[in-house]
Design a protein around this motif. Structure first.
Motif, PDB file in Angstrom:
ATOM      1  N   LEU A  34       0.831  -1.204   0.000  1.00  0.00           N
ATOM      2  CA  LEU A  34       0.000   0.000   0.000  1.00  0.00           C
ATOM      3  C   LEU A  34       0.869   1.258   0.000  1.00  0.00           C
ATOM      4  O   LEU A  34       1.963   1.270   0.573  1.00  0.00           O
ATOM      5  CB  LEU A  34      -0.908   0.012   1.230  1.00  0.00           C
ATOM      6  CG  LEU A  34      -1.931  -1.116   1.355  1.00  0.00           C
ATOM      7  CD1 LEU A  34      -2.647  -1.015   2.688  1.00  0.00           C
ATOM      8  CD2 LEU A  34      -2.920  -1.063   0.206  1.00  0.00           C
ATOM      9  N   PRO A  35       0.380   2.344  -0.618  1.00  0.00           N
ATOM     10  CA  PRO A  35       1.086   3.623  -0.523  1.00  0.00           C
ATOM     11  C   PRO A  35       1.174   4.077   0.940  1.00  0.00           C
ATOM     12  O   PRO A  35       0.306   3.752   1.762  1.00  0.00           O
ATOM     13  CB  PRO A  35       0.221   4.575  -1.360  1.00  0.00           C
ATOM     14  CG  PRO A  35      -0.595   3.690  -2.239  1.00  0.00           C
ATOM     15  CD  PRO A  35      -0.813   2.434  -1.476  1.00  0.00           C
ATOM     16  N   GLU A  36       2.190   4.830   1.243  1.00  0.00           N
ATOM     17  CA  GLU A  36       2.390   5.287   2.624  1.00  0.00           C
ATOM     18  C   GLU A  36       1.191   6.086   3.119  1.00  0.00           C
ATOM     19  O   GLU A  36       0.776   5.958   4.287  1.00  0.00           O
ATOM     20  CB  GLU A  36       3.663   6.135   2.709  1.00  0.00           C
ATOM     21  CG  GLU A  36       3.961   6.632   4.119  1.00  0.00           C
ATOM     22  CD  GLU A  36       5.223   7.474   4.185  1.00  0.00           C
ATOM     23  OE1 GLU A  36       5.526   8.000   5.263  1.00  0.00           O
ATOM     24  OE2 GLU A  36       5.910   7.597   3.145  1.00  0.00           O
ATOM     25  N   LEU A  37       0.623   6.912   2.260  1.00  0.00           N
ATOM     26  CA  LEU A  37      -0.534   7.713   2.659  1.00  0.00           C
ATOM     27  C   LEU A  37      -1.700   6.816   3.053  1.00  0.00           C
ATOM     28  O   LEU A  37      -2.418   7.086   4.023  1.00  0.00           O
ATOM     29  CB  LEU A  37      -0.939   8.658   1.535  1.00  0.00           C
ATOM     30  CG  LEU A  37      -2.125   9.584   1.821  1.00  0.00           C
ATOM     31  CD1 LEU A  37      -1.810  10.492   3.012  1.00  0.00           C
ATOM     32  CD2 LEU A  37      -2.456  10.419   0.592  1.00  0.00           C
ATOM     33  N   THR A  38      -1.890   5.714   2.315  1.00  0.00           N
ATOM     34  CA  THR A  38      -2.983   4.793   2.628  1.00  0.00           C
ATOM     35  C   THR A  38      -2.739   4.108   3.966  1.00  0.00           C
ATOM     36  O   THR A  38      -3.657   3.948   4.782  1.00  0.00           O
ATOM     37  CB  THR A  38      -3.127   3.748   1.516  1.00  0.00           C
ATOM     38  OG1 THR A  38      -3.346   4.410   0.267  1.00  0.00           O
ATOM     39  CG2 THR A  38      -4.299   2.815   1.789  1.00  0.00           C
ATOM     40  N   ARG A  39      -1.489   3.701   4.217  1.00  0.00           N
ATOM     41  CA  ARG A  39      -1.173   3.050   5.490  1.00  0.00           C
ATOM     42  C   ARG A  39      -1.392   4.025   6.654  1.00  0.00           C
ATOM     43  O   ARG A  39      -1.912   3.646   7.711  1.00  0.00           O
ATOM     44  CB  ARG A  39       0.274   2.557   5.481  1.00  0.00           C
ATOM     45  CG  ARG A  39       0.537   1.434   4.485  1.00  0.00           C
ATOM     46  CD  ARG A  39       1.834   0.706   4.825  1.00  0.00           C
ATOM     47  NE  ARG A  39       2.988   1.597   4.828  1.00  0.00           N
ATOM     48  CZ  ARG A  39       3.746   1.835   3.759  1.00  0.00           C
ATOM     49  NH1 ARG A  39       3.449   1.251   2.597  1.00  0.00           N
ATOM     50  NH2 ARG A  39       4.785   2.642   3.842  1.00  0.00           N
TER      51      ARG A  39
END
Length: 374
Positions: A34-39
């Motif tokens: 997952l993208p860092e923003l999503t995490r």
């Protein structure tokens, strides 16, 4: 909804269908992708104190052992580079649930652009199929293929048939009388367009009047797709439209009015536009004359919605009586909205709004801008 919708569908049998928008099959297994923003969003929204706590929680969110309980039709919407592509495990679970080769069909549908067009040709009593990518004004598109689950009906046979088109070409297993109509994509349930050869199309035109509303809409969409792609003249679509406007069916008229409106815009400045508008009015005005301005007691909701669509369509096509009546009714609405049926003011305003030369248009618009409630 990408995770919770299918989970709810697996346990709550009141749910009739399920749409999942790019959700994870197993949150924990997919965390590192997952993208860092999503995490970060997951950690914050789950009220986890740390990334490690969030990962522990993510490991509890899985459809393993659950997806196989889904018995209602699921629609899974995803496409690369979606960070949550449904893995093979989900397809396998759905295949087990449905008893169909979902794992063979789904990857091409969700993983490659476009959608297929199925060409139907007749040779005596045999029906031949060929698939290609449907395109509009796209020269030399990349060659793509799908495994297309088809449904089709044969004139005189009550039960529909099904067939999985696995290859570029195939022949249906049925032998059909040469004068028997055959329609693909029953109830517009499939994700593909259909192009019929001339003999098949003529037979369909003969029986179109007896088709269901969804099948009529599906045929209109197929016919218009052929026109947009430059494979058929406009008359191909309009000939069908004349066959399916005998009943006051909302979906049929919505599709027809949308198409007529598009053509009308394309003809701006063309000397043929007035003739086309006259023709379009002739197609849809009989339905409005049947439905009328006022709802009858006990009238079903689809007819109420149809009335508004017909008013907008006829106004767009320059029906002078409709335009005049819309102006009169909207003026009446400004003075006292209570006697006006609630579905009429939006339709009437949609018709009178394109006439800015009338100074009263701004007067009609201002109450909408200053309204204190929807």
């Amino acid at each position: 909804g990408g995770y919770y919708a299918p989970r709810a569908a697996a346990f709550d049998k009141r749910i009739k269908a399920c749409i999942a928008l790019g959700g994870p099959f197993n949150w924990g297994a997919n965390c590192d992708n997952l993208p860092e923003l999503t995490r970060t969003a997951f950690r914050v929204r789950s009220h986890s104190a740390s990334d490690e706590d969030a990962r522990k929680l993510a490991n509890t969110l899985s459809l393993e052992g659950v997806a196989g309980n889904i018995t209602r039709p699921p629609l899974l919407v995803t496409a690369p580079p979606d960070p949550h592509p449904p893995p093979a495990a989900l397809w396998a679970a759905l295949a087990e649930c449905a008893g169909q080769p979902v794992g063979e069909i789904a990857p091409a549908v969700t993983g490659q652009p476009g959608f297929p067009e199925v060409n139907l040709t007749r040779e005596g009593t045999a029906l031949h199929l060929a698939q290609e990518r449907f395109t509009v004004h796209f020269a030399n598109p990349p060659a793509l293929s799908w495994q297309v689950p088809l449904t089709y009906g044969i004139e005189g046979v009550a039960a529909p048939n099904s067939f999985l088109l696995r290859e570029a070409k195939a022949t249906l297993p049925n032998e059909v009388p040469e004068d028997g109509a055959v329609k693909l994509n029953i109830s517009d349930a499939g994700y593909y367009r259909v192009a019929y050869d001339e003999p098949s199309w003529k037979l369909l035109l003969k029986v179109a009047g007896g088709m269901s509303e969804s099948d009529r809409v599906n045929l209109l969409l197929d016919a218009w797709a052929q026109v947009e792609a430059g494979e058929q003249p406009l008359a191909h679509y309009l000939e069908l439209a004349e066959k399916v406007t005998d009943k006051d069916q909302l979906a049929v008229y919505d599709q027809l009015i949308d198409t007529l409106t598009m053509i009308n815009r394309l003809l701006v400045g063309d000397p043929l536009r007035p003739r086309f508008q006259q023709y379009g009015r002739g197609l849809i005005r009989p339905a409005f004359d049947r439905v009328g301005w006022q709802a009858k007691p006990g009238q079903p909701l689809p007819l109420t919605l149809l009335r508004a669509s017909l008013i907008r369509g006829l106004g767009t096509l320059g029906d002078s009586e409709i335009i005049s009546s819309c102006r009169s009714r909207f003026d009446q609405f400004l003075d006292d909205p209570r006697p006006i049926a609630p579905d009429l003011p939006p339709a009437a305003f949609a018709v009178v709004r394109p006439f800015p030369a009338d100074p009263r248009v701004h007067q009609r618009h201002s109450p909408c801008r200053t309204a204190h409630s929807p």
